[in-house]
Design a protein around this motif. Structure first.
Motif, PDB file in Angstrom:
ATOM      1  N   THR A 230       1.433  -1.432  -0.158  1.00 14.94           N
ATOM      2  CA  THR A 230       0.184   0.083  -0.065  1.00 14.94           C
ATOM      3  C   THR A 230       0.831   1.327  -0.148  1.00 14.94           C
ATOM      4  OG1 THR A 230      -1.775  -1.463   0.989  1.00 14.94           O
ATOM      5  CG2 THR A 230      -1.323   1.402   1.052  1.00 14.94           C
TER       6      THR A 230
ATOM      7  N   LYS B  92       0.651   3.912  -2.895  1.00 16.51           N
ATOM      8  CA  LYS B  92       1.189   5.448  -2.635  1.00 16.51           C
ATOM      9  C   LYS B  92       2.255   6.221  -2.597  1.00 16.51           C
ATOM     10  CE  LYS B  92      -0.743   8.143   1.359  1.00 16.51           C
ATOM     11  NZ  LYS B  92      -0.974   8.280   2.788  1.00 16.51           N
TER      12      LYS B  92
ATOM     13  N   LYS C 180      -3.749   4.561  -7.954  1.00 13.16           N
ATOM     14  CA  LYS C 180      -5.282   3.890  -6.910  1.00 13.16           C
ATOM     15  C   LYS C 180      -4.839   2.675  -6.791  1.00 13.16           C
ATOM     16  CE  LYS C 180      -8.899   3.723  -8.883  1.00 13.16           C
ATOM     17  NZ  LYS C 180      -9.627   4.289  -9.967  1.00 13.16           N
TER      18      LYS C 180
ATOM     19  N   CYS D 217      -4.999  -0.287  -2.710  1.00 16.70           N
ATOM     20  CA  CYS D 217      -5.004  -0.623  -1.088  1.00 16.70           C
ATOM     21  C   CYS D 217      -4.666  -2.085  -1.394  1.00 16.70           C
ATOM     22  CB  CYS D 217      -6.188  -0.122  -0.881  1.00 16.70           C
ATOM     23  SG  CYS D 217      -7.734  -0.330  -1.244  1.00 16.70           S
TER      24      CYS D 217
ATOM     25  N   SER E  90      -8.232   0.435  -6.258  1.00 16.28           N
ATOM     26  CA  SER E  90      -9.365   0.772  -5.951  1.00 16.28           C
ATOM     27  C   SER E  90      -9.060   1.899  -4.629  1.00 16.28           C
ATOM     28  CB  SER E  90     -10.329   0.105  -5.830  1.00 16.28           C
ATOM     29  OG  SER E  90     -10.326  -0.931  -4.257  1.00 16.28           O
ATOM     30  N   GLU E  91      -8.990   3.245  -4.580  1.00 15.87           N
ATOM     31  CA  GLU E  91      -9.022   3.632  -3.281  1.00 15.87           C
ATOM     32  C   GLU E  91      -9.437   3.155  -1.912  1.00 15.87           C
ATOM     33  OE1 GLU E  91     -11.223   7.144  -4.287  1.00 15.87           O
ATOM     34  OE2 GLU E  91      -9.982   7.853  -5.879  1.00 15.87           O
ATOM     35  N   GLN E  92     -10.279   2.209  -1.870  1.00 18.48           N
ATOM     36  CA  GLN E  92     -10.512   1.997  -0.093  1.00 18.48           C
ATOM     37  C   GLN E  92     -11.089   0.298  -0.481  1.00 18.48           C
ATOM     38  OE1 GLN E  92     -11.349   3.180   2.406  1.00 18.48           O
ATOM     39  NE2 GLN E  92     -10.573   5.304   1.022  1.00 18.48           N
TER      40      GLN E  92
ATOM     41  N   SER F 272     -13.590  -1.766  -9.160  1.00 19.13           N
ATOM     42  CA  SER F 272     -12.194  -2.214  -8.960  1.00 19.13           C
ATOM     43  C   SER F 272     -11.151  -2.322 -10.608  1.00 19.13           C
ATOM     44  CB  SER F 272     -11.284  -3.640  -8.394  1.00 19.13           C
ATOM     45  OG  SER F 272     -11.481  -3.911  -8.297  1.00 19.13           O
ATOM     46  N   ASP F 273      -9.925  -2.372 -11.054  1.00 18.35           N
ATOM     47  CA  ASP F 273      -9.335  -1.952 -11.940  1.00 18.35           C
ATOM     48  C   ASP F 273      -8.733  -3.037 -11.936  1.00 18.35           C
ATOM     49  OD1 ASP F 273      -7.981  -1.389 -13.999  1.00 18.35           O
ATOM     50  OD2 ASP F 273      -7.991   1.097 -13.394  1.00 18.35           O
TER      51      ASP F 273
END
Length: 425
Positions: free
Chosen positions: A336, A340, A345, A347, A360-362, A373-374
């Motif tokens: 993570t 960052k 993006k 996590c 994804s962000e969360q 999610s990607d």
């Protein structure tokens, strides 16, 4: 041509899709599946001789690492006396006693040969015990490939874009009610309307088959209260989480005691074993005591049970789960932080020795969240990591696993590889 590619091409002539389980086909991520030849500790070697750090661990059971010498010795000691009896053995009793001692919800247990067999049997028992037909599962949760459970399933079924399977008759699936995971309002509403017709609710108490999803405290408490109120059997499918997120499973970790529990993976130490158990009054509906029939020639296979018993013995050493959890969190925190720093993006999170990676962000809380999610980014990341000798699950819908043999060096190397991968995707 690489040996892996040669084997895969040849396999497709004799095995549907060239694999014996769909997710192995790399259908989600593309490319040629890896054929493995040997493993030791945290490492795998493929048919081309390439080394990998393994974060699949045979989808969970290799909690001690591959080819642990004490587990191998236990298997060898038992195998010389026969591979199977089809009759009772003392080791079956030992395994039953050990499971009852460790798992809070289990007063009696029956051994089977797979997780699918365990969940299928548990649902049959729940229906027999309650005299009801309807069952409840949650979207994205996977409980094996029994017909009634392949309704909006997770894992390999998601990978191939098939929330349910062909070949499942509508009449079989009609009594399976599917809800959204972590949706308290939906759960309460269903039980208000149909609670007295529901035989059981089955769920992964930490989901591993649509990536790692953690239940909310309110969700679990509501599950326990509505099933108790309406006399429905609450089944925790702990095939993945059993002895993985804590010694007593997710039920011990969260302090929620279900009526029945299904187990697999770790209790076989890498060999095929499953189990289902629960309250004595429920389990005694099974033949030969009661009217619910279940049987299996290889249930309690002596070699598989020997591997499982030795594994259960070794994971009860002091500090085992604290160390396992720390190493897993070290991995997810490191990944993570690396993302960052690079503005990616991404996590990750962990529970015990299980972890999830999300572009994804969360972290997601439901099937719907997972689907946002990607997945293209994940696929690119997977192949970049694979090229550097890091073996994650070949699907954005799978949780990962850390073993007791994953060293600081393994974790640090993986994080460094991820930094390179993040820069390329």
């Amino acid at each position: 041509m690489s040996r892996n590619k040669e084997l895969f091409e040849h396999s497709q002539h004799f095995i549907p899709g060239g694999v014996n389980s769909p997710v192995r086909a790399f259908g989600s991520v593309g490319g040629t599946p890896i054929f493995f030849k040997s493993a030791q500790g945290s490492k795998l070697w493929d048919e081309d001789g390439k080394e990998y750090i393994d974060f699949i661990n045979s989808w969970g059971p290799m909690i001690l690492g591959h080819a642990h010498p004490e587990v191998i010795q236990a298997v060898q000691d038992v195998a010389k006396d026969s591979l199977s009896f089809g009759a009772p053995t003392a080791r079956e009793l030992e395994m039953a006693q050990e499971i009852v001692k460790i798992v809070p919800s289990i007063e009696q247990v029956r051994l089977v040969s797979s997780g699918t067999e365990a969940t299928m049997s548990a649902i049959r028992v729940a229906r027999g015990f309650t005299g009801r037909d309807k069952i409840v599962k949650f979207e994205g949760c996977y409980h094996g490939h029994a017909d009634a459970l392949l309704v909006k399933a997770g894992s390999g079924a998601l990978t191939f874009g098939q929330p349910s399977s062909a070949g499942v008759p509508a009449d079989v699936a009609k009594d399976t009610l599917t809800l959204s995971y972590n949706n308290v309002e939906e759960l309460q509403q269903l039980f208000d309307q149909q609670g007295d017709d529901i035989a059981c609710v089955i769920l992964e108490p930490v989901v591993g088959n649509m990536n790692l999803i953690v239940p909310s405290e309110e969700f679990l408490n509501t599950l326990r209260s509505v099933t108790e109120k309406h006399g429905a059997v609450l089944i925790f499918d702990e095939v993945m989480t059993g002895f993985r997120v804590s010694l007593g499973g997710a039920q011990e970790l969260f302090g929620i005691t279900p009526d029945m529990t299904t187990l697999g993976k770790v209790i076989g130490g890498g060999l095929p074993v499953g189990a289902f158990g629960g309250r004595k009054e429920i389990m005694q509906t099974l033949a030969p005591l009661g009217p619910v029939y279940q049987a299996g020639t290889l249930s309690g296979n002596p070699v598989a049970v020997a591997a499982g018993l030795k594994t259960l013995e070794l994971i009860q050493t002091k500090g085992f789960f604290e160390s396992l959890s720390q190493q897993t969190k070290k991995l997810t925190d490191g990944l993570t932080d690396a993302a960052k720093e690079l503005g990616i993006k991404f996590c990750a999170r962990s529970v015990g020795g299980m972890f999830g990676l999300y572009f994804s962000e969360q972290p997601p809380n439901s099937f719907q969240d997972v689907m946002t999610s990607d997945r293209e980014k994940f696929n690119a990341f997977f192949h970049e990591m694979l090229s550097q000798g890091i073996y994650f699950g070949p699907s954005a819908f799978e949780a990962g696993f850390v073993s007791a043999q994953h060293s600081d060096e393994d974790i640090n190397f993986t994080i460094e590889c991820a930094k390179k991968a993040f820069q390329k995707i």
